[in-house]
Design an enzyme around this catalytic site. Structure first.
Site, PDB file in Angstrom:
ATOM      1  N   LYS A  12       0.764  -0.968  -0.137  1.00 43.23           N
ATOM      2  CA  LYS A  12      -0.318   0.018  -0.044  1.00 43.23           C
ATOM      3  C   LYS A  12       0.981   1.369  -0.076  1.00 43.23           C
ATOM      4  O   LYS A  12       2.414   1.239  -0.076  1.00 43.23           O
ATOM      5  CB  LYS A  12      -1.011  -0.056   1.338  1.00 43.23           C
ATOM      6  CG  LYS A  12      -1.913  -0.915   0.896  1.00 43.23           C
ATOM      7  CD  LYS A  12      -2.585  -0.941   2.045  1.00 43.23           C
ATOM      8  CE  LYS A  12      -4.032  -2.214   2.575  1.00 43.23           C
ATOM      9  NZ  LYS A  12      -4.915  -2.232   3.474  1.00 43.23           N
ATOM     10  N   TYR A  52     -12.320  -2.939  -3.182  1.00 42.44           N
ATOM     11  CA  TYR A  52     -12.774  -3.116  -2.015  1.00 42.44           C
ATOM     12  C   TYR A  52     -14.590  -3.012  -1.715  1.00 42.44           C
ATOM     13  O   TYR A  52     -14.515  -2.568  -1.284  1.00 42.44           O
ATOM     14  CB  TYR A  52     -12.114  -2.017  -1.048  1.00 42.44           C
ATOM     15  CG  TYR A  52     -10.705  -1.956  -0.244  1.00 42.44           C
ATOM     16  CD1 TYR A  52     -10.695  -3.393   0.424  1.00 42.44           C
ATOM     17  CD2 TYR A  52      -9.727  -1.654  -0.467  1.00 42.44           C
ATOM     18  CE1 TYR A  52      -9.108  -3.695   0.528  1.00 42.44           C
ATOM     19  CE2 TYR A  52      -8.312  -1.745  -0.077  1.00 42.44           C
ATOM     20  CZ  TYR A  52      -8.060  -2.873   0.317  1.00 42.44           C
ATOM     21  OH  TYR A  52      -6.883  -3.111   0.734  1.00 42.44           O
ATOM     22  N   PHE A  60     -15.784   2.406   7.887  1.00 38.43           N
ATOM     23  CA  PHE A  60     -13.422   3.295   7.796  1.00 38.43           C
ATOM     24  C   PHE A  60     -14.311   3.436   6.127  1.00 38.43           C
ATOM     25  O   PHE A  60     -12.236   3.578   5.534  1.00 38.43           O
ATOM     26  CB  PHE A  60     -12.682   1.674   8.501  1.00 38.43           C
ATOM     27  CG  PHE A  60     -12.844   0.637   7.973  1.00 38.43           C
ATOM     28  CD1 PHE A  60     -11.981   0.299   6.833  1.00 38.43           C
ATOM     29  CD2 PHE A  60     -13.883   0.256   8.593  1.00 38.43           C
ATOM     30  CE1 PHE A  60     -12.484  -1.037   6.320  1.00 38.43           C
ATOM     31  CE2 PHE A  60     -13.623  -1.356   8.120  1.00 38.43           C
ATOM     32  CZ  PHE A  60     -13.062  -2.065   7.544  1.00 38.43           C
ATOM     33  N   ARG A  88      -1.410 -14.938   3.862  1.00 38.12           N
ATOM     34  CA  ARG A  88      -2.174 -14.524   4.060  1.00 38.12           C
ATOM     35  C   ARG A  88      -1.630 -14.516   5.430  1.00 38.12           C
ATOM     36  O   ARG A  88      -1.570 -13.680   5.784  1.00 38.12           O
ATOM     37  CB  ARG A  88      -3.574 -15.161   4.320  1.00 38.12           C
ATOM     38  CG  ARG A  88      -4.916 -14.081   3.330  1.00 38.12           C
ATOM     39  CD  ARG A  88      -5.237 -12.968   4.181  1.00 38.12           C
ATOM     40  NE  ARG A  88      -5.873 -13.099   4.405  1.00 38.12           N
ATOM     41  CZ  ARG A  88      -6.405 -11.534   4.811  1.00 38.12           C
ATOM     42  NH1 ARG A  88      -6.711 -10.706   3.644  1.00 38.12           N
ATOM     43  NH2 ARG A  88      -7.542 -11.434   6.060  1.00 38.12           N
ATOM     44  N   THR A  94      -5.022  -8.160   9.783  1.00 32.97           N
ATOM     45  CA  THR A  94      -5.650  -6.635   9.402  1.00 32.97           C
ATOM     46  C   THR A  94      -5.432  -5.895  10.845  1.00 32.97           C
ATOM     47  O   THR A  94      -4.389  -5.181  10.269  1.00 32.97           O
ATOM     48  CB  THR A  94      -7.288  -6.785   9.324  1.00 32.97           C
ATOM     49  OG1 THR A  94      -7.249  -8.408   8.770  1.00 32.97           O
ATOM     50  CG2 THR A  94      -7.506  -5.913   9.042  1.00 32.97           C
ATOM     51  N   ARG A 105       2.845  -7.705   9.216  1.00 29.30           N
ATOM     52  CA  ARG A 105       1.904  -5.986   9.510  1.00 29.30           C
ATOM     53  C   ARG A 105       2.196  -6.578  10.929  1.00 29.30           C
ATOM     54  O   ARG A 105       2.562  -5.276  11.841  1.00 29.30           O
ATOM     55  CB  ARG A 105       1.264  -6.394   9.626  1.00 29.30           C
ATOM     56  CG  ARG A 105       0.214  -6.371   8.172  1.00 29.30           C
ATOM     57  CD  ARG A 105      -1.084  -7.002   8.111  1.00 29.30           C
ATOM     58  NE  ARG A 105      -1.954  -6.737   6.489  1.00 29.30           N
ATOM     59  CZ  ARG A 105      -3.055  -6.478   6.936  1.00 29.30           C
ATOM     60  NH1 ARG A 105      -3.481  -7.569   6.769  1.00 29.30           N
ATOM     61  NH2 ARG A 105      -3.416  -6.055   5.703  1.00 29.30           N
ATOM     62  N   ASN A 115      -1.552  -0.199   7.052  1.00 27.12           N
ATOM     63  CA  ASN A 115      -1.418  -1.719   7.944  1.00 27.12           C
ATOM     64  C   ASN A 115      -0.682  -2.150   6.600  1.00 27.12           C
ATOM     65  O   ASN A 115       0.116  -3.467   5.891  1.00 27.12           O
ATOM     66  CB  ASN A 115      -1.973  -2.720   8.199  1.00 27.12           C
ATOM     67  CG  ASN A 115      -3.646  -2.968   6.993  1.00 27.12           C
ATOM     68  OD1 ASN A 115      -3.217  -2.204   5.957  1.00 27.12           O
ATOM     69  ND2 ASN A 115      -4.570  -3.759   6.868  1.00 27.12           N
ATOM     70  N   HIS A 118      -1.702  -5.301   1.673  1.00 26.55           N
ATOM     71  CA  HIS A 118      -2.628  -6.514   1.226  1.00 26.55           C
ATOM     72  C   HIS A 118      -2.858  -7.776   0.195  1.00 26.55           C
ATOM     73  O   HIS A 118      -1.562  -7.773  -0.277  1.00 26.55           O
ATOM     74  CB  HIS A 118      -3.795  -5.169   0.237  1.00 26.55           C
ATOM     75  CG  HIS A 118      -4.863  -6.165  -0.561  1.00 26.55           C
ATOM     76  ND1 HIS A 118      -5.838  -6.696   0.350  1.00 26.55           N
ATOM     77  CD2 HIS A 118      -5.267  -7.360  -1.578  1.00 26.55           C
ATOM     78  CE1 HIS A 118      -6.402  -7.343  -0.438  1.00 26.55           C
ATOM     79  NE2 HIS A 118      -6.294  -7.667  -1.823  1.00 26.55           N
ATOM     80  N   GLU A 129      -9.580 -10.295  -8.064  1.00 27.41           N
ATOM     81  CA  GLU A 129      -8.445  -9.275  -7.623  1.00 27.41           C
ATOM     82  C   GLU A 129      -7.257  -9.090  -9.045  1.00 27.41           C
ATOM     83  O   GLU A 129      -6.848  -8.089  -9.578  1.00 27.41           O
ATOM     84  CB  GLU A 129      -7.517  -8.942  -6.702  1.00 27.41           C
ATOM     85  CG  GLU A 129      -8.849  -8.622  -5.764  1.00 27.41           C
ATOM     86  CD  GLU A 129      -8.114  -9.152  -4.058  1.00 27.41           C
ATOM     87  OE1 GLU A 129      -7.551  -9.326  -3.870  1.00 27.41           O
ATOM     88  OE2 GLU A 129      -9.310  -9.246  -3.059  1.00 27.41           O
TER      89      GLU A 129
END
Ligand code: CDP
Ligand code: MG
Length: 154
Positions: A12, A52, A60, A88, A94, A105, A115, A118, A129
């Site tokens: 990100k 998203y 948020f 993941r 998250t 993270r 964070n 993704h 995606e």
């Protein structure tokens, strides 16, 4: 049975700005996954809202889109056995404060809204995606030279 999968991983804008592309790439390379697509991109609000879309009702959401639209994103596709679930695991929870040290993270972030990365949460979403972020021909197919040193059986 685990199978060869592709997963969409993105660094990100905060991760890019903080110089974390190298360290994050290394986590996936060191684990043995194969990079099959990569680009730096600022895809714009509409694209990010589509990415998203499942979170559109969340309080948020507006802040998330603003954050994701605040600078370049390093978009990637990684391939390997069980790549979605293991991707993941490499990312961590998250909320970075709930992420174990050793995860991306857990090592590089504090706030849930910053964070740094993704990762697709299912094989089905990974396919969606990848199709959203990469055009046909942007990802490559090749045999990694280390394949037989990473996997016991093809
Ligand atoms: O990214 P991940 O799949 O782990 O979580 P998500 O539930 O799909 O949420 C997407 C992103 O929204 C998170 O990675 C956070 O950047 C952000 N988020 C947030 O800002 N505040 C929350 N309470 C939950 C998520
Ligand atoms: Mg998610």
């Amino acid at each position: 049975m685990s199978s060869t999968e592709q997963t969409f991983i993105a660094i990100k804008p905060d991760g890019v700005q903080r110089g974390l592309i190298g360290p994050i790439l290394s986590r996936f390379e060191n684990r043995g996954f194969k990079l099959v697509a990569i680009k730096l991109t600022t895809p714009g609000k509409e694209h990010l809202e589509k990415h998203y879309e499942d979170l559109a009702g969340k309080p948020f959401f507006a802040g998330l889109i603003e954050y994701m639209n605040s600078g370049p994103i390093c978009a990637m596709v990684w391939e390997g056995r069980d790549a979605v679930k293991t991707g993941r695991t490499l990312l961590g929870a998250t909320n970075p404060l709930a992420s174990a040290p050793g995860t991306i993270r857990g090592d590089f972030a504090i706030d849930v809204g910053r964070n740094v990365c993704h990762g697709s949460d299912s094989v089905e979403n990974a396919k969606k995606e990848i199709a959203l972020w990469f055009k046909e021909g942007e990802s490559v197919s090749y045999q990694a030279s280390q394949f037989n040193w990473i996997y016991e059986k093809a």
